[in-house]
Design a protein around this motif. Structure first.
Motif, PDB file in Angstrom:
ATOM      1  N   SER A  17       0.832  -1.220   0.000  1.00 25.73           N
ATOM      2  CA  SER A  17       0.000   0.000   0.000  1.00 25.73           C
ATOM      3  C   SER A  17       0.861   1.262   0.000  1.00 25.73           C
ATOM      4  O   SER A  17       0.460   2.282  -0.536  1.00 25.73           O
ATOM      5  CB  SER A  17      -0.937  -0.005   1.215  1.00 25.73           C
ATOM      6  OG  SER A  17      -0.173  -0.033   2.399  1.00 25.73           O
ATOM      7  N   ASP A  42      -2.281  -2.644   6.178  1.00 27.08           N
ATOM      8  CA  ASP A  42      -3.392  -2.433   5.225  1.00 27.08           C
ATOM      9  C   ASP A  42      -3.467  -3.574   4.212  1.00 27.08           C
ATOM     10  O   ASP A  42      -4.560  -4.027   3.843  1.00 27.08           O
ATOM     11  CB  ASP A  42      -3.203  -1.110   4.462  1.00 27.08           C
ATOM     12  CG  ASP A  42      -3.575   0.083   5.337  1.00 27.08           C
ATOM     13  OD1 ASP A  42      -4.212  -0.144   6.388  1.00 27.08           O
ATOM     14  OD2 ASP A  42      -3.203   1.219   4.969  1.00 27.08           O
ATOM     15  N   ASP A  43      -2.292  -4.015   3.738  1.00 23.34           N
ATOM     16  CA  ASP A  43      -2.277  -5.129   2.778  1.00 23.34           C
ATOM     17  C   ASP A  43      -2.838  -6.393   3.436  1.00 23.34           C
ATOM     18  O   ASP A  43      -3.613  -7.134   2.828  1.00 23.34           O
ATOM     19  CB  ASP A  43      -0.840  -5.414   2.301  1.00 23.34           C
ATOM     20  CG  ASP A  43      -0.192  -4.198   1.655  1.00 23.34           C
ATOM     21  OD1 ASP A  43      -0.927  -3.355   1.115  1.00 23.34           O
ATOM     22  OD2 ASP A  43       1.054  -4.100   1.713  1.00 23.34           O
ATOM     23  N   ARG A  46      -6.609  -6.222   3.650  1.00 21.37           N
ATOM     24  CA  ARG A  46      -7.277  -6.537   2.364  1.00 21.37           C
ATOM     25  C   ARG A  46      -7.285  -8.034   2.116  1.00 21.37           C
ATOM     26  O   ARG A  46      -8.295  -8.617   1.704  1.00 21.37           O
ATOM     27  CB  ARG A  46      -6.539  -5.842   1.206  1.00 21.37           C
ATOM     28  CG  ARG A  46      -6.909  -4.378   1.067  1.00 21.37           C
ATOM     29  CD  ARG A  46      -6.265  -3.787  -0.176  1.00 21.37           C
ATOM     30  NE  ARG A  46      -6.443  -4.640  -1.332  1.00 21.37           N
ATOM     31  CZ  ARG A  46      -5.521  -4.828  -2.280  1.00 21.37           C
ATOM     32  NH1 ARG A  46      -4.366  -4.236  -2.204  1.00 21.37           N
ATOM     33  NH2 ARG A  46      -5.776  -5.605  -3.315  1.00 21.37           N
TER      34      ARG A  46
END
Ligand code: NAD
Length: 484
Positions: A17, A42-43, A46
């Motif tokens: 990200s 964040d990755d 997801r």
């Protein structure tokens, strides 16, 4: 060779990200040959959400065991098709000869995928006679449900094989996964995920997020939708994972290190024991969790055996593993090179006799000479700590009782081998050693049908076999009231 690798999330490759990357370094030349995405929380979020969606409402959640089995068998065929490519990926990343992964890691991965296809349809519940409900009869039965989204955290020493141990079993059980390969060896996990897509697994069932343990690994351990962490690696990281994921009540399975004893009695076949000990010491440059690095030898043959081991160590051809005839490449990374040399120096300083090898100072590449110490005792650092390199420590014993006591005087308990021609003693010693796997006159085989795992600091839980698939399920009990 230049490689720039990205994550594999919901069926597509994507960068981190924040766009950051980790260099990939060739252990033979010490040159940077590529990079992989440096994953962020964040990755991970997801990837876990994609896996959670498939688990709860995606096409995957609708498949029965037989349909999952078909996908596993297709994936196995694709892995078999790409045997050489996958073996080369794992070998090049850590400077290992590709012959070992071709003969061992890929066939073992195939066997695990095919065995797991058989288990997918056998995860049955039980009907249990129960006492009724306030005088009314009941029927109680259990069902096996997938435990949930799994975070699979993998080391660098046998990346494909260890990834598949986890993947095959959890897919058989109906789970979905986010794999975090080692930051040094992301190639084969990413290729495996692409093959799974080709086989027809729905996007989001298998995701790969590359990056560091303290970032990606930790984010997996903390994510609310992760139900289980399946970890293979060092006790230090295992402890950290237990702390992070354990307090959040996630299932945690830990496959950790070892300091496995090879117990050689004076009635053993000398040649068989020598061959077995050499293999157990030097395969994959000694970077194997079950490496037989503590060699306990009965006094009558100890000097001769240690000398023969030293000869075998000196005969190993060390060099670029891509060149023909080379038997041993470098260790996988600079930190490992420094660690192995530090322990060799400690062995010398603490008074063990250096019979072969020694501290290495290569011009280029992280090459370590196969090393044998004799006249060691079980208090020395080279006898107590996992070195994870081609270093063997020979300790002499007199009686069977002393051999068992020495074998068990370790914080580890992964594997052991007993070399003897006395059948009764073989069974007695196998029963007495406190480890997860014992080989009698052989190295404990890695077999898809056998459980694998350790006791004490070597870990918690078992992978492999039918029990390995069961470990990715929860048993739910359902009780139905049966009034007259
Ligand atoms: P390691 O513990 O350094 O790393 C293993 C994996 O964990 C890597 O992907 C790493 O990025 C990640 N990680 C590191 N710290 C973490 C943290 N705090 N939270 C979450 N993830 C983290 O181990 P390694 O150097 O890659 O592998 C060598 C170790 O693995 C040795 O101890 C070896 O014995 C063990 N091992 C055990 C088995 C087994 O079956 N028991 C098999 C192979 C290797």
């Amino acid at each position: 060779m230049t490689e720039h690798l990205n994550h594999f999330i919901e069926g597509t490759g994507c960068e981190a990200s924040d766009g950051r990357r980790i260099p990939l370094v060739d252990p033979v030349t010490e040159q940077v040959y590529g990079s992989c995405a440096r994953g962020t929380a964040d990755d991970v979020d997801r990837a876990v959400n994609a896996a959670h969606h498939q688990l709860e409402q995606g096409a995957w959640s609708q498949l029965d065991g037989a349909q999952r089995a078909r996908l596993l068998l297709k994936l196995a065929d694709l892995v078999e098709r790409d045997t050489e490519l996958l073996a080369d990926m794992d070998a090049n990343a850590i400077g290992r000869s590709p012959i070992e992964p071709r003969r061992m890691d890929v066939p073992n991965a195939l066997a695990n995928l095919r065995a797991a296809a058989g288990w997918a349809n056998q995860l049955e519940g039980r009907t249990i006679p129960s006492g009724g409900y306030f005088g009314t009869k009941t029927l109680s039965y259990t069902v096996r449900e997938p435990v949930g989204v799994v975070g699979a955290i993998v080391p660098w020493n046998s990346p494909l094989m260890i990834t598949v141990w986890k993947l095959a079993a959890l897919l058989a059980a109906g789970c979905t996964v986010v794999i975090k390969p080692s930051e040094e060896t992301p190639q084969s996990a990413l290729h495996l995920a692409a093959l799974a897509r080709e086989a027809g697994f729905p996007d989001g069932v298998i995701n790969v997020v590359t990056g560091y343990g303290a970032e990606v690994g930790r984010a997996l351990c903390e994510h609310p939708h992760i139900a289980k962490i399946s970890f293979t690696g060092s006790p230090e990281a295992g402890r950290e994972i237990q702390r992070t994921a354990g307090v959040l009540f996630k299932h945690v399975a830990l496959e950790l290190g070892g300091k496995s004893p090879q117990i050689v009695f004076d009635d053993a076949s000398f040649e068989d024991a020598l061959r077995g000990c050499t293999l157990g010491l030097f395969a994959n440059q000694g970077q194997i969790c079950a490496a037989g690095s503590r060699i306990l030898v009965q006094r009558g043959i100890a000097d001769r055996f240690a000398a023969a081991l030293a000869d075998a160590a000196q005969a190993v051809k060390v060099g670029d593993p891509r060149e023909p005839g080379v038997q041993m490449g470098p260790v996988a990374k600079k930190a490992q090179f420094d660690r192995v040399n530090r322990y060799i120096q400690l062995g010398i300083d603490q008074g063990a006799t250096l019979l072969a090898g020694g501290v290495s100072t290569p011009e280029r590449g992280w090459f370590v000479r196969p090393t044998i110490f004799a006249n060691a005792n079980n208090e020395m650092a080279i006898a107590r700590d996992e070195i994870f390199g081609p270093v063997g420590t020979v300790i002499t014993f007199d009686s069977e009782e002393e051999a068992v006591a020495l074998a068990n005087d370790s914080t580890y308990g992964l594997a052991a081998t007993v070399w003897t021609t006395d059948l009764v003693r073989a069974h007695r010693v196998a029963g007495a050693v406190k480890v997860g796997a014992v080989g009698v006159n052989c190295w404990s085989p890695l077999d898809a049908n056998l459980p694998w795992g350790g006791v004490k600091t070597s870990g918690i839980g078992r992978e492999g076999g039918f029990g390995g698939a069961l470990a990715y399920t929860e048993e739910k009990v359902i009780t139905v009231l049966l009034p007259k």
